[in-house]
Design a protein around this motif. Sequence first.
Motif, PDB file in Angstrom:
ATOM      1  N   TYR A 101       1.031  13.233  23.722  1.00 44.87           N
ATOM      2  CA  TYR A 101       0.311  14.489  23.533  1.00 44.87           C
ATOM      3  C   TYR A 101       0.411  14.841  22.057  1.00 44.87           C
ATOM      4  O   TYR A 101       1.513  14.862  21.486  1.00 44.87           O
ATOM      5  CB  TYR A 101       0.937  15.596  24.386  1.00 44.87           C
ATOM      6  CG  TYR A 101       0.700  15.426  25.863  1.00 44.87           C
ATOM      7  CD1 TYR A 101      -0.431  15.972  26.466  1.00 44.87           C
ATOM      8  CD2 TYR A 101       1.597  14.735  26.659  1.00 44.87           C
ATOM      9  CE1 TYR A 101      -0.661  15.815  27.833  1.00 44.87           C
ATOM     10  CE2 TYR A 101       1.383  14.585  28.022  1.00 44.87           C
ATOM     11  CZ  TYR A 101       0.251  15.132  28.602  1.00 44.87           C
ATOM     12  OH  TYR A 101       0.035  14.977  29.947  1.00 44.87           O
ATOM     13  N   THR A 102      -0.745  15.128  21.425  1.00 41.66           N
ATOM     14  CA  THR A 102      -0.788  15.356  19.984  1.00 41.66           C
ATOM     15  C   THR A 102      -1.746  16.496  19.637  1.00 41.66           C
ATOM     16  O   THR A 102      -2.454  17.012  20.499  1.00 41.66           O
ATOM     17  CB  THR A 102      -1.276  14.095  19.237  1.00 41.66           C
ATOM     18  OG1 THR A 102      -2.643  13.855  19.574  1.00 41.66           O
ATOM     19  CG2 THR A 102      -0.447  12.881  19.550  1.00 41.66           C
ATOM     20  N   THR A 103      -1.760  16.831  18.338  1.00 40.42           N
ATOM     21  CA  THR A 103      -2.790  17.692  17.757  1.00 40.42           C
ATOM     22  C   THR A 103      -3.348  16.974  16.533  1.00 40.42           C
ATOM     23  O   THR A 103      -2.789  15.964  16.096  1.00 40.42           O
ATOM     24  CB  THR A 103      -2.228  19.067  17.334  1.00 40.42           C
ATOM     25  OG1 THR A 103      -1.201  18.872  16.376  1.00 40.42           O
ATOM     26  CG2 THR A 103      -1.709  19.849  18.531  1.00 40.42           C
ATOM     27  N   ALA A 104      -4.422  17.515  15.977  1.00 44.07           N
ATOM     28  CA  ALA A 104      -5.109  16.845  14.872  1.00 44.07           C
ATOM     29  C   ALA A 104      -4.233  16.704  13.633  1.00 44.07           C
ATOM     30  O   ALA A 104      -4.168  15.641  13.033  1.00 44.07           O
ATOM     31  CB  ALA A 104      -6.397  17.593  14.521  1.00 44.07           C
ATOM     32  N   VAL A 105      -3.578  17.788  13.231  1.00 49.36           N
ATOM     33  CA  VAL A 105      -2.807  17.770  11.992  1.00 49.36           C
ATOM     34  C   VAL A 105      -1.343  17.988  12.344  1.00 49.36           C
ATOM     35  O   VAL A 105      -0.855  19.096  12.396  1.00 49.36           O
ATOM     36  CB  VAL A 105      -3.296  18.873  11.030  1.00 49.36           C
ATOM     37  CG1 VAL A 105      -2.544  18.799   9.718  1.00 49.36           C
ATOM     38  CG2 VAL A 105      -4.787  18.761  10.802  1.00 49.36           C
ATOM     39  N   MET A 152      -7.639  20.266  21.519  1.00 46.99           N
ATOM     40  CA  MET A 152      -9.039  20.186  21.941  1.00 46.99           C
ATOM     41  C   MET A 152      -9.232  20.638  23.390  1.00 46.99           C
ATOM     42  O   MET A 152     -10.334  20.934  23.798  1.00 46.99           O
ATOM     43  CB  MET A 152      -9.545  18.747  21.810  1.00 46.99           C
ATOM     44  CG  MET A 152      -9.359  18.126  20.456  1.00 46.99           C
ATOM     45  SD  MET A 152     -10.572  18.666  19.281  1.00 46.99           S
ATOM     46  CE  MET A 152     -11.969  17.719  19.821  1.00 46.99           C
ATOM     47  N   ASP A 153      -8.142  20.672  24.161  1.00 48.81           N
ATOM     48  CA  ASP A 153      -8.250  20.951  25.591  1.00 48.81           C
ATOM     49  C   ASP A 153      -7.071  21.795  26.066  1.00 48.81           C
ATOM     50  O   ASP A 153      -5.976  21.276  26.283  1.00 48.81           O
ATOM     51  CB  ASP A 153      -8.299  19.615  26.353  1.00 48.81           C
ATOM     52  CG  ASP A 153      -8.594  19.782  27.827  1.00 48.81           C
ATOM     53  OD1 ASP A 153      -8.493  20.912  28.349  1.00 48.81           O
ATOM     54  OD2 ASP A 153      -8.913  18.772  28.468  1.00 48.81           O
ATOM     55  N   GLU A 200      -5.024  20.536  29.004  1.00 50.17           N
ATOM     56  CA  GLU A 200      -4.056  19.472  28.713  1.00 50.17           C
ATOM     57  C   GLU A 200      -2.771  20.064  28.131  1.00 50.17           C
ATOM     58  O   GLU A 200      -1.680  19.592  28.427  1.00 50.17           O
ATOM     59  CB  GLU A 200      -4.639  18.426  27.764  1.00 50.17           C
ATOM     60  CG  GLU A 200      -5.687  17.552  28.394  1.00 50.17           C
ATOM     61  CD  GLU A 200      -5.153  16.665  29.518  1.00 50.17           C
ATOM     62  OE1 GLU A 200      -3.920  16.508  29.677  1.00 50.17           O
ATOM     63  OE2 GLU A 200      -5.985  16.117  30.243  1.00 50.17           O
ATOM     64  N   ARG A 201      -2.889  21.109  27.317  1.00 50.62           N
ATOM     65  CA  ARG A 201      -1.698  21.784  26.787  1.00 50.62           C
ATOM     66  C   ARG A 201      -0.869  22.348  27.944  1.00 50.62           C
ATOM     67  O   ARG A 201       0.343  22.159  27.999  1.00 50.62           O
ATOM     68  CB  ARG A 201      -2.072  22.908  25.828  1.00 50.62           C
ATOM     69  CG  ARG A 201      -0.860  23.677  25.298  1.00 50.62           C
ATOM     70  CD  ARG A 201      -1.262  24.842  24.414  1.00 50.62           C
ATOM     71  NE  ARG A 201      -1.884  24.409  23.180  1.00 50.62           N
ATOM     72  CZ  ARG A 201      -1.221  24.117  22.072  1.00 50.62           C
ATOM     73  NH1 ARG A 201       0.097  24.198  22.053  1.00 50.62           N
ATOM     74  NH2 ARG A 201      -1.863  23.741  20.990  1.00 50.62           N
ATOM     75  N   ALA A 202      -1.537  23.011  28.881  1.00 52.56           N
ATOM     76  CA  ALA A 202      -0.843  23.575  30.044  1.00 52.56           C
ATOM     77  C   ALA A 202      -0.191  22.474  30.874  1.00 52.56           C
ATOM     78  O   ALA A 202       0.946  22.622  31.334  1.00 52.56           O
ATOM     79  CB  ALA A 202      -1.822  24.386  30.890  1.00 52.56           C
ATOM     80  N   ARG A 203      -0.892  21.352  31.044  1.00 53.78           N
ATOM     81  CA  ARG A 203      -0.348  20.222  31.814  1.00 53.78           C
ATOM     82  C   ARG A 203       0.892  19.662  31.111  1.00 53.78           C
ATOM     83  O   ARG A 203       1.901  19.377  31.742  1.00 53.78           O
ATOM     84  CB  ARG A 203      -1.410  19.146  31.992  1.00 53.78           C
ATOM     85  CG  ARG A 203      -0.963  17.984  32.872  1.00 53.78           C
ATOM     86  CD  ARG A 203      -2.082  16.998  33.158  1.00 53.78           C
ATOM     87  NE  ARG A 203      -3.135  17.630  33.939  1.00 53.78           N
ATOM     88  CZ  ARG A 203      -4.410  17.747  33.545  1.00 53.78           C
ATOM     89  NH1 ARG A 203      -4.792  17.247  32.384  1.00 53.78           N
ATOM     90  NH2 ARG A 203      -5.295  18.335  34.308  1.00 53.78           N
ATOM     91  N   MET A 204       0.802  19.487  29.778  1.00 50.54           N
ATOM     92  CA  MET A 204       1.932  18.972  29.013  1.00 50.54           C
ATOM     93  C   MET A 204       3.150  19.888  29.177  1.00 50.54           C
ATOM     94  O   MET A 204       4.260  19.421  29.421  1.00 50.54           O
ATOM     95  CB  MET A 204       1.576  18.864  27.530  1.00 50.54           C
ATOM     96  CG  MET A 204       2.731  18.402  26.655  1.00 50.54           C
ATOM     97  SD  MET A 204       2.461  18.672  24.884  1.00 50.54           S
ATOM     98  CE  MET A 204       2.903  20.417  24.742  1.00 50.54           C
ATOM     99  N   MET A 205       2.939  21.197  29.058  1.00 52.60           N
ATOM    100  CA  MET A 205       4.043  22.144  29.170  1.00 52.60           C
ATOM    101  C   MET A 205       4.642  22.144  30.575  1.00 52.60           C
ATOM    102  O   MET A 205       5.857  22.244  30.738  1.00 52.60           O
ATOM    103  CB  MET A 205       3.571  23.541  28.773  1.00 52.60           C
ATOM    104  CG  MET A 205       3.302  23.644  27.275  1.00 52.60           C
ATOM    105  SD  MET A 205       2.481  25.159  26.755  1.00 52.60           S
ATOM    106  CE  MET A 205       3.514  26.413  27.462  1.00 52.60           C
ATOM    107  N   ALA A 206       3.797  21.985  31.584  1.00 51.45           N
ATOM    108  CA  ALA A 206       4.295  21.946  32.964  1.00 51.45           C
ATOM    109  C   ALA A 206       5.134  20.698  33.219  1.00 51.45           C
ATOM    110  O   ALA A 206       6.164  20.757  33.888  1.00 51.45           O
ATOM    111  CB  ALA A 206       3.127  22.014  33.944  1.00 51.45           C
TER     112      ALA A 206
END
Length: 87
Positions: free
Chosen positions: A7-11, A37-38, A41-47
Motif C-alpha cells: 500500500y503506497t501513495t504517490a509521493v 487514489m482510492d 483502499e485506505r480504509a481496507r489497509m487500516m482495517a
Amino acid sequence: MQPVKMYTTAVCPYCIRAKQLLKARGVDAIEEIRIDMDPQERARMMAVTGRRTVPQIFIGDTHVGGCDDLVALDGRGGLMPLLQGAA
C-alpha cells in the motif's frame, strides 16, 4: 518467489526506499495499491493492518509492516527466506 503487495501513495520516500530494497533482493513485481487514489483502499489497509501510514508491505500472507520493519527484517536475515517462502 512470494507475491509482494504494498500500500503506497504517490509521493512517499519510504515507499520508494522499500521498493528499492525489494528490487535489490530480486523482487521483479510488486502489486502496488495507491491509497491516495482510492479512499476505500485506505480504509481496507487500516482495517487489515491497524496502521495509518504507508508503506504497508505484505509478502505472501505475511504483513511485514512499513519500510523500517522491512529494513529491520532484512538486517536480521529474514527477508530472503520470507520472499522464498521458507519462513
